[in-house]
Design a protein around this motif. Sequence first.
Motif, PDB file in Angstrom:
ATOM      1  N   TYR A 151       0.836  -1.204   0.000  1.00 63.10           N
ATOM      2  CA  TYR A 151       0.000   0.000   0.000  1.00 63.10           C
ATOM      3  C   TYR A 151       0.870   1.253   0.000  1.00 63.10           C
ATOM      4  O   TYR A 151       1.990   1.252   0.505  1.00 63.10           O
ATOM      5  CB  TYR A 151      -0.904   0.043   1.247  1.00 63.10           C
ATOM      6  N   SER A 152       0.288   2.298  -0.550  1.00 64.54           N
ATOM      7  CA  SER A 152       0.939   3.595  -0.515  1.00 64.54           C
ATOM      8  C   SER A 152      -0.037   4.558   0.182  1.00 64.54           C
ATOM      9  O   SER A 152      -1.244   4.480  -0.050  1.00 64.54           O
ATOM     10  CB  SER A 152       1.207   4.009  -1.956  1.00 64.54           C
ATOM     11  N   THR A 153       0.492   5.442   1.024  1.00 65.77           N
ATOM     12  CA  THR A 153      -0.397   6.285   1.835  1.00 65.77           C
ATOM     13  C   THR A 153      -0.358   7.742   1.373  1.00 65.77           C
ATOM     14  O   THR A 153       0.712   8.282   1.112  1.00 65.77           O
ATOM     15  CB  THR A 153      -0.011   6.200   3.325  1.00 65.77           C
ATOM     16  N   ILE A 259      -8.760   0.104  -0.898  1.00 66.83           N
ATOM     17  CA  ILE A 259      -8.368   1.338  -0.184  1.00 66.83           C
ATOM     18  C   ILE A 259      -8.889   1.282   1.252  1.00 66.83           C
ATOM     19  O   ILE A 259      -9.913   0.655   1.528  1.00 66.83           O
ATOM     20  CB  ILE A 259      -8.908   2.641  -0.818  1.00 66.83           C
ATOM     21  N   ARG A 260      -8.138   1.947   2.109  1.00 69.85           N
ATOM     22  CA  ARG A 260      -8.635   2.203   3.460  1.00 69.85           C
ATOM     23  C   ARG A 260      -8.399   3.682   3.755  1.00 69.85           C
ATOM     24  O   ARG A 260      -7.271   4.162   3.619  1.00 69.85           O
ATOM     25  CB  ARG A 260      -7.906   1.363   4.511  1.00 69.85           C
ATOM     26  N   LEU A 281      -5.051   7.999   3.572  1.00 65.52           N
ATOM     27  CA  LEU A 281      -5.673   7.204   2.518  1.00 65.52           C
ATOM     28  C   LEU A 281      -4.639   6.175   2.058  1.00 65.52           C
ATOM     29  O   LEU A 281      -3.635   6.528   1.439  1.00 65.52           O
ATOM     30  CB  LEU A 281      -6.087   8.121   1.365  1.00 65.52           C
ATOM     31  N   MET A 282      -4.891   4.924   2.424  1.00 64.65           N
ATOM     32  CA  MET A 282      -3.965   3.838   2.087  1.00 64.65           C
ATOM     33  C   MET A 282      -4.482   3.148   0.830  1.00 64.65           C
ATOM     34  O   MET A 282      -5.583   2.614   0.828  1.00 64.65           O
ATOM     35  CB  MET A 282      -3.863   2.865   3.254  1.00 64.65           C
ATOM     36  N   ILE A 283      -3.689   3.189  -0.211  1.00 65.14           N
ATOM     37  CA  ILE A 283      -4.134   2.719  -1.527  1.00 65.14           C
ATOM     38  C   ILE A 283      -3.335   1.479  -1.908  1.00 65.14           C
ATOM     39  O   ILE A 283      -2.091   1.514  -1.905  1.00 65.14           O
ATOM     40  CB  ILE A 283      -3.904   3.806  -2.591  1.00 65.14           C
ATOM     41  N   ARG A 284      -4.028   0.425  -2.212  1.00 67.66           N
ATOM     42  CA  ARG A 284      -3.330  -0.806  -2.610  1.00 67.66           C
ATOM     43  C   ARG A 284      -2.687  -0.609  -3.982  1.00 67.66           C
ATOM     44  O   ARG A 284      -3.323  -0.088  -4.901  1.00 67.66           O
ATOM     45  CB  ARG A 284      -4.314  -1.974  -2.655  1.00 67.66           C
ATOM     46  N   ARG A 285      -1.429  -1.010  -4.094  1.00 69.74           N
ATOM     47  CA  ARG A 285      -0.710  -0.800  -5.352  1.00 69.74           C
ATOM     48  C   ARG A 285      -1.227  -1.756  -6.415  1.00 69.74           C
ATOM     49  O   ARG A 285      -1.398  -2.947  -6.146  1.00 69.74           O
ATOM     50  CB  ARG A 285       0.786  -1.053  -5.164  1.00 69.74           C
ATOM     51  N   PRO A 286      -1.422  -1.263  -7.626  1.00 67.05           N
ATOM     52  CA  PRO A 286      -1.787  -2.175  -8.709  1.00 67.05           C
ATOM     53  C   PRO A 286      -0.570  -3.010  -9.118  1.00 67.05           C
ATOM     54  O   PRO A 286       0.558  -2.690  -8.736  1.00 67.05           O
ATOM     55  CB  PRO A 286      -2.205  -1.239  -9.833  1.00 67.05           C
ATOM     56  N   VAL A 288       0.949  -3.336 -11.954  1.00 65.98           N
ATOM     57  CA  VAL A 288       1.931  -2.662 -12.817  1.00 65.98           C
ATOM     58  C   VAL A 288       2.755  -1.673 -11.989  1.00 65.98           C
ATOM     59  O   VAL A 288       2.216  -0.719 -11.432  1.00 65.98           O
ATOM     60  CB  VAL A 288       1.212  -1.886 -13.951  1.00 65.98           C
ATOM     61  N   PRO A 289       4.080  -1.910 -11.886  1.00 66.10           N
ATOM     62  CA  PRO A 289       4.885  -1.017 -11.044  1.00 66.10           C
ATOM     63  C   PRO A 289       4.876   0.409 -11.596  1.00 66.10           C
ATOM     64  O   PRO A 289       4.908   0.612 -12.809  1.00 66.10           O
ATOM     65  CB  PRO A 289       6.304  -1.618 -11.138  1.00 66.10           C
ATOM     66  N   GLY A 290       4.822   1.356 -10.714  1.00 71.09           N
ATOM     67  CA  GLY A 290       4.905   2.761 -11.139  1.00 71.09           C
ATOM     68  C   GLY A 290       3.577   3.370 -11.548  1.00 71.09           C
ATOM     69  O   GLY A 290       3.455   4.593 -11.644  1.00 71.09           O
ATOM     70  N   LEU A 291       2.572   2.529 -11.755  1.00 73.42           N
ATOM     71  CA  LEU A 291       1.284   3.054 -12.220  1.00 73.42           C
ATOM     72  C   LEU A 291       0.644   3.980 -11.172  1.00 73.42           C
ATOM     73  O   LEU A 291       0.101   5.031 -11.508  1.00 73.42           O
ATOM     74  CB  LEU A 291       0.354   1.871 -12.546  1.00 73.42           C
ATOM     75  N   LEU A 292       0.768   3.562  -9.925  1.00 73.47           N
ATOM     76  CA  LEU A 292       0.157   4.364  -8.866  1.00 73.47           C
ATOM     77  C   LEU A 292       0.840   5.731  -8.776  1.00 73.47           C
ATOM     78  O   LEU A 292       0.187   6.750  -8.578  1.00 73.47           O
ATOM     79  CB  LEU A 292       0.236   3.618  -7.531  1.00 73.47           C
ATOM     80  N   MET A 293       2.152   5.719  -8.940  1.00 66.51           N
ATOM     81  CA  MET A 293       2.930   6.967  -8.936  1.00 66.51           C
ATOM     82  C   MET A 293       2.354   7.937  -9.974  1.00 66.51           C
ATOM     83  O   MET A 293       2.132   9.113  -9.694  1.00 66.51           O
ATOM     84  CB  MET A 293       4.368   6.633  -9.334  1.00 66.51           C
ATOM     85  N   LEU A 294       2.115   7.400 -11.167  1.00 70.22           N
ATOM     86  CA  LEU A 294       1.587   8.225 -12.259  1.00 70.22           C
ATOM     87  C   LEU A 294       0.176   8.711 -11.954  1.00 70.22           C
ATOM     88  O   LEU A 294      -0.201   9.821 -12.311  1.00 70.22           O
ATOM     89  CB  LEU A 294       1.543   7.399 -13.557  1.00 70.22           C
ATOM     90  N   ALA A 295      -0.593   7.839 -11.308  1.00 67.73           N
ATOM     91  CA  ALA A 295      -2.007   8.154 -11.066  1.00 67.73           C
ATOM     92  C   ALA A 295      -2.210   9.084  -9.873  1.00 67.73           C
ATOM     93  O   ALA A 295      -3.275   9.684  -9.720  1.00 67.73           O
ATOM     94  CB  ALA A 295      -2.785   6.853 -10.854  1.00 67.73           C
ATOM     95  N   ARG A 296      -1.184   9.216  -9.045  1.00 66.39           N
ATOM     96  CA  ARG A 296      -1.353   9.956  -7.782  1.00 66.39           C
ATOM     97  C   ARG A 296      -1.937  11.364  -7.935  1.00 66.39           C
ATOM     98  O   ARG A 296      -2.847  11.731  -7.205  1.00 66.39           O
ATOM     99  CB  ARG A 296      -0.020  10.028  -7.014  1.00 66.39           C
ATOM    100  N   PRO A 297      -1.456  12.162  -8.897  1.00 65.04           N
ATOM    101  CA  PRO A 297      -2.018  13.528  -8.985  1.00 65.04           C
ATOM    102  C   PRO A 297      -3.522  13.526  -9.255  1.00 65.04           C
ATOM    103  O   PRO A 297      -4.268  14.322  -8.670  1.00 65.04           O
ATOM    104  CB  PRO A 297      -1.254  14.158 -10.163  1.00 65.04           C
TER     105      PRO A 297
END
Length: 371
Positions: A151-153, A259-260, A281-286, A288-297
């Motif tokens: 997860y990423s927070t 998500i939590r 906001l704890m988001i489970r990583r998909p 595909v690596p790096g996708l969440l990073m891109l989607a964060r904004p």
Amino acid sequence: MHLNGSTFNDLRQVGIHPNFWYPVARSVNVKSGKLFATQFAGEPIVIARTAQGAVFALEDRCAHRQMPLHLGVLEDERLKCGYHGWCYGAGGRLDRIPYLTEGGKIPPEARRVRSYPCREQYGLIFIFAGATAMAEDVPLPNLPEFQSAEYSTMYFSREVGCHYTFMHENLMDMNHQFLHRRLMGGIQPVLLSHRAGDDWVEAEYKFEGGKQHPGADLLVMGGKGERQTDRDYELMTVRTDYPYQNLVVYRSHSTIPTIRLWAAYVPIDDEQRRNRSFGLLMIRRPKVPGLLMLARPLIRYFAQSVFYQDRLAVEAEQRAYDSQGADWNHEVSPVLLELRRVLAERGISRHEATTQHGSPELPKRVAEARQ
Ligand code: FES
Ligand SMILES: [Fe+2]
């Protein structure tokens, strides 16, 4: 206190119970060797972080002439008041008055300021504002996703001009989806079930139909395509475990949170008409690596837009309350009625909450809570 029975007491006069751990600052905002001013329900608090990184919390008022201690400096793990330089240790004890002449007497009431148990966890600084002796026995919230690499927070923290109970009601109440119609389209929440205990309420919802903002879809990417159960719809649970809230979403066929959102609403002022809302906001990583990073904004934009709309609503509720002088809420949701009961029963009356600092009329229950 009976909110739904014959004796009606005003929920907006209920003070939050101090015998819990409340976040009062984000860790990143309290720098090494620096002081940070915060507040809990009208009590001014200074958080200090030593050069070694440890944090401690004291009443933000010098025992000498009540100068706010956050205007002082940290020197060798001691807090030195900015006015005459009285020095306090991490436990609030006055160590030294730099100019005290031999034989000079320190009045007993000036020998310490109040200290608060203080802990750092989840990137937040928590204090225990109630009975210090109880702090050890009261656990911090448990957020296993925060520790997990899966997860990423994302952090949210801001002041909201309303009583903390409006925040609780807002998050638990999925029937206000209409407020978010521009972001969430025609999505309709359906209440599946709800349960409640002495200090908790939980509701389960599913969502039907409608397109929504792409940020909302990106938010729930993790766990897509998993098959752990037959459930063929996305499930959302919202739960108040006094005094915190959790909103958890599970993808269809998945039993692992995608998500939590953990939230706490901390009263700022004496009347508790303003709060600082903290959300993790704890988001489970998909996969595909790096996708969440891109989607964060885009996710952040979506979450902040939702919060902006919620803030408009709850601040309007507070203004209506202030001009009407009472809580004219006519609630119909069984979930919200349970929630209002829990918030009323678990809190303390605001009169009690504001009668503090050793006043002779201090009710016994509050005196114990604040000893
Ligand atoms: S007011 Fe703090 S030292 Fe005088
Ligand atoms: Fe909302």
